[in-house]
Design an enzyme around this catalytic site. Structure first.
Site, PDB file in Angstrom:
ATOM      1  N   HIS A  48       0.760  -1.135  -0.092  1.00  0.00           N
ATOM      2  CA  HIS A  48      -0.155  -0.087  -0.005  1.00  0.00           C
ATOM      3  C   HIS A  48       0.693   1.252  -0.165  1.00  0.00           C
ATOM      4  O   HIS A  48       2.043   1.047   0.260  1.00  0.00           O
ATOM      5  CB  HIS A  48      -0.897  -0.044   1.407  1.00  0.00           C
ATOM      6  CG  HIS A  48      -2.166  -0.920   1.285  1.00  0.00           C
ATOM      7  ND1 HIS A  48      -2.053  -2.135   1.618  1.00  0.00           N
ATOM      8  CD2 HIS A  48      -3.345  -0.302   0.660  1.00  0.00           C
ATOM      9  CE1 HIS A  48      -3.260  -2.676   1.232  1.00  0.00           C
ATOM     10  NE2 HIS A  48      -3.965  -1.680   0.984  1.00  0.00           N
TER      11      HIS A  48
ATOM     12  N   LYS B 216      -0.517   4.775   4.622  1.00  0.00           N
ATOM     13  CA  LYS B 216      -1.383   3.571   5.308  1.00  0.00           C
ATOM     14  C   LYS B 216      -0.761   3.460   6.413  1.00  0.00           C
ATOM     15  O   LYS B 216       0.379   3.226   6.778  1.00  0.00           O
ATOM     16  CB  LYS B 216      -1.362   2.413   4.428  1.00  0.00           C
ATOM     17  CG  LYS B 216      -2.440   1.366   5.112  1.00  0.00           C
ATOM     18  CD  LYS B 216      -2.969   0.541   4.045  1.00  0.00           C
ATOM     19  CE  LYS B 216      -3.783  -0.728   4.652  1.00  0.00           C
ATOM     20  NZ  LYS B 216      -5.091   0.174   5.348  1.00  0.00           N
TER      21      LYS B 216
HETATM   22  P1  NAD Z   1      -7.102   9.272   5.371  1.00  0.00           P
HETATM   23  O1  NAD Z   1      -5.952   9.547   6.544  1.00  0.00           O
HETATM   24  O2  NAD Z   1      -6.718  10.103   4.008  1.00  0.00           O
HETATM   25  O3  NAD Z   1      -8.367   9.967   5.839  1.00  0.00           O
HETATM   26  C1  NAD Z   1      -8.698   9.635   7.256  1.00  0.00           C
HETATM   27  C2  NAD Z   1      -9.839  10.591   7.588  1.00  0.00           C
HETATM   28  O4  NAD Z   1     -10.469  10.265   8.845  1.00  0.00           O
HETATM   29  C3  NAD Z   1      -9.923  11.992   7.361  1.00  0.00           C
HETATM   30  O5  NAD Z   1     -11.136  12.630   6.825  1.00  0.00           O
HETATM   31  C4  NAD Z   1      -9.711  12.609   8.798  1.00  0.00           C
HETATM   32  O6  NAD Z   1     -10.227  13.907   8.920  1.00  0.00           O
HETATM   33  C5  NAD Z   1     -10.713  11.849   9.545  1.00  0.00           C
HETATM   34  N1  NAD Z   1     -10.266  11.638  10.952  1.00  0.00           N
HETATM   35  C6  NAD Z   1      -9.075  11.391  11.440  1.00  0.00           C
HETATM   36  N2  NAD Z   1      -9.145  11.261  12.921  1.00  0.00           N
HETATM   37  C7  NAD Z   1     -10.608  11.678  13.302  1.00  0.00           C
HETATM   38  C8  NAD Z   1     -11.081  11.786  14.450  1.00  0.00           C
HETATM   39  N3  NAD Z   1     -10.451  11.899  15.568  1.00  0.00           N
HETATM   40  N4  NAD Z   1     -12.284  12.537  14.440  1.00  0.00           N
HETATM   41  C9  NAD Z   1     -13.058  12.503  13.060  1.00  0.00           C
HETATM   42  N5  NAD Z   1     -12.556  12.062  11.779  1.00  0.00           N
HETATM   43  C10 NAD Z   1     -11.212  11.791  11.997  1.00  0.00           C
HETATM   44  O7  NAD Z   1      -7.235   7.730   5.164  1.00  0.00           O
HETATM   45  P2  NAD Z   1      -8.127   7.060   3.793  1.00  0.00           P
HETATM   46  O8  NAD Z   1      -6.981   6.710   2.995  1.00  0.00           O
HETATM   47  O9  NAD Z   1      -9.030   7.773   3.373  1.00  0.00           O
HETATM   48  O10 NAD Z   1      -8.611   5.555   4.510  1.00  0.00           O
HETATM   49  C11 NAD Z   1      -9.365   5.501   5.669  1.00  0.00           C
HETATM   50  C12 NAD Z   1      -9.788   4.487   6.170  1.00  0.00           C
HETATM   51  O11 NAD Z   1     -10.570   3.450   5.260  1.00  0.00           O
HETATM   52  C13 NAD Z   1      -8.494   3.628   6.769  1.00  0.00           C
HETATM   53  O12 NAD Z   1      -8.923   2.942   7.820  1.00  0.00           O
HETATM   54  C14 NAD Z   1      -8.199   2.816   5.584  1.00  0.00           C
HETATM   55  O13 NAD Z   1      -7.489   1.636   5.830  1.00  0.00           O
HETATM   56  C15 NAD Z   1      -9.587   2.397   5.099  1.00  0.00           C
HETATM   57  N6  NAD Z   1      -9.919   1.894   3.808  1.00  0.00           N
HETATM   58  C16 NAD Z   1     -10.723   0.791   3.602  1.00  0.00           C
HETATM   59  C17 NAD Z   1     -11.144   0.395   2.335  1.00  0.00           C
HETATM   60  C18 NAD Z   1     -12.123  -0.577   2.169  1.00  0.00           C
HETATM   61  O14 NAD Z   1     -12.520  -0.902   1.137  1.00  0.00           O
HETATM   62  N7  NAD Z   1     -12.742  -1.093   3.375  1.00  0.00           N
HETATM   63  C19 NAD Z   1     -10.510   0.920   1.211  1.00  0.00           C
HETATM   64  C20 NAD Z   1      -9.460   1.945   1.501  1.00  0.00           C
HETATM   65  C21 NAD Z   1      -8.994   2.236   2.635  1.00  0.00           C
END
Ligand code: NAD
Length: 235
Positions: free
Chosen positions: A147, A151
């Protein structure tokens, strides 16, 4: 449900949140009534009202919450879904055992769907891995995931889910994780014995596949009876 499902997007400023907002804007099937992020800059972006996580309880009513945030933000948004008795769809990975238990408890009062990976390809890969593991007793099973460098959790939630599928088939998986550049997500499940090797590989080249799957799930889950749903039930 009505034609357009009202969604609250949690984790809206993130990579996944931005994909969800853009795709929801392009689709007739959903309307974003609120976008929640840790800190708010502009109050309204492309018609979507933004809220800070501290303002979670002041967000507008919705039919479902779609959460792609971080484990530290997860408890509050799950509690909100339970309090409002609305569907909860989450792809947040790196959850603790207590948080996974909280999801199970929530499923007693609301429809819940958590998936480590919302792509159709990975849903199929899970099934192939279980079948391969069952057909290859005694073979080594290794799961290698790559990744982007931002991540936080490792092994990825998808790798752990593939590992659970391998265990269902009787294998004992080992894990290796790479963090490099802007890789969206790659998973290789390798079965090896003396003289031969099988590799089952999934490569995501665009995170829209996850966002589309999550929006599809939210549209189908809104208004359903409480319970724990799996992506394969809805696909
Ligand atoms: P990112 O770091 O780009 O975004 C994280 C988001 O969470 C941001 O909007 C941030 O403001 C918010 N956030 C962080 N701390 C917070 C808090 N205390 N309160 C409120 N909001 C808060 O991450 P990303 O790449 O968008 O991924 C997000 C999640 O989704 C990760 O856990 C990632 O592993 C997961 N993910 C899952 C899939 C899937 O298909 N299930 C696919 C991609 C990513």
């Amino acid at each position: 449900m009505s034609e357009s499902v009202r969604l609250l997007i949690h984790g809206a400023s993130g990579r996944m949140g931005q994909a969800l907002l853009r795709l929801c804007g392009e689709s007739a099937g959903c309307t974003v009534v609120g976008a929640v992020t840790r800190k708010v800059g502009q109050r309204v972006v492309d018609g979507a009202p933004y809220f800070a996580s501290a303002e979670l309880h002041g967000t507008p009513a919705s039919d479902a919450i779609v959460d792609f945030s971080l484990p530290e933000a997860f408890d509050a948004v799950l509690a909100l879904a339970v309090e409002r008795r609305i569907a909860f769809v989450s792809g947040t990975t790196g959850l603790s055992d207590a948080q996974r238990t909280a999801l199970d408890v929530a499923a007693g009062s609301i429809p819940v769907l958590w998936a480590a990976n919302f792509s159709l390809g990975v849903a199929i890969l899970n099934e192939l891995v279980e079948r391969a593991a069952a057909a290859l007793p005694g073979w080594d099973c290794d799961i290698v995931e790559s990744h982007h460098v931002h991540k936080k959790d490792a092994p990825s939630g998808t790798a752990l889910a593939l590992g659970r599928a391998a265990e269902q088939g009787g294998a004992t998986p080992r894990y290796a994780s790479l963090r490099a550049g802007d890789i969206v997500g790659e998973h290789t499940v390798q079965f090896t014995t003396v003289g031969e090797r099988i590799e089952l590989v999934h490569r995501a080249t665009n995170r829209d596949i996850f966002a589309r799957g999550a929006l599809h799930a939210a549209r189908l889950l809104a208004g359903r009876s409480p319970g724990k749903y799996a992506l394969r039930d809805l696909l």
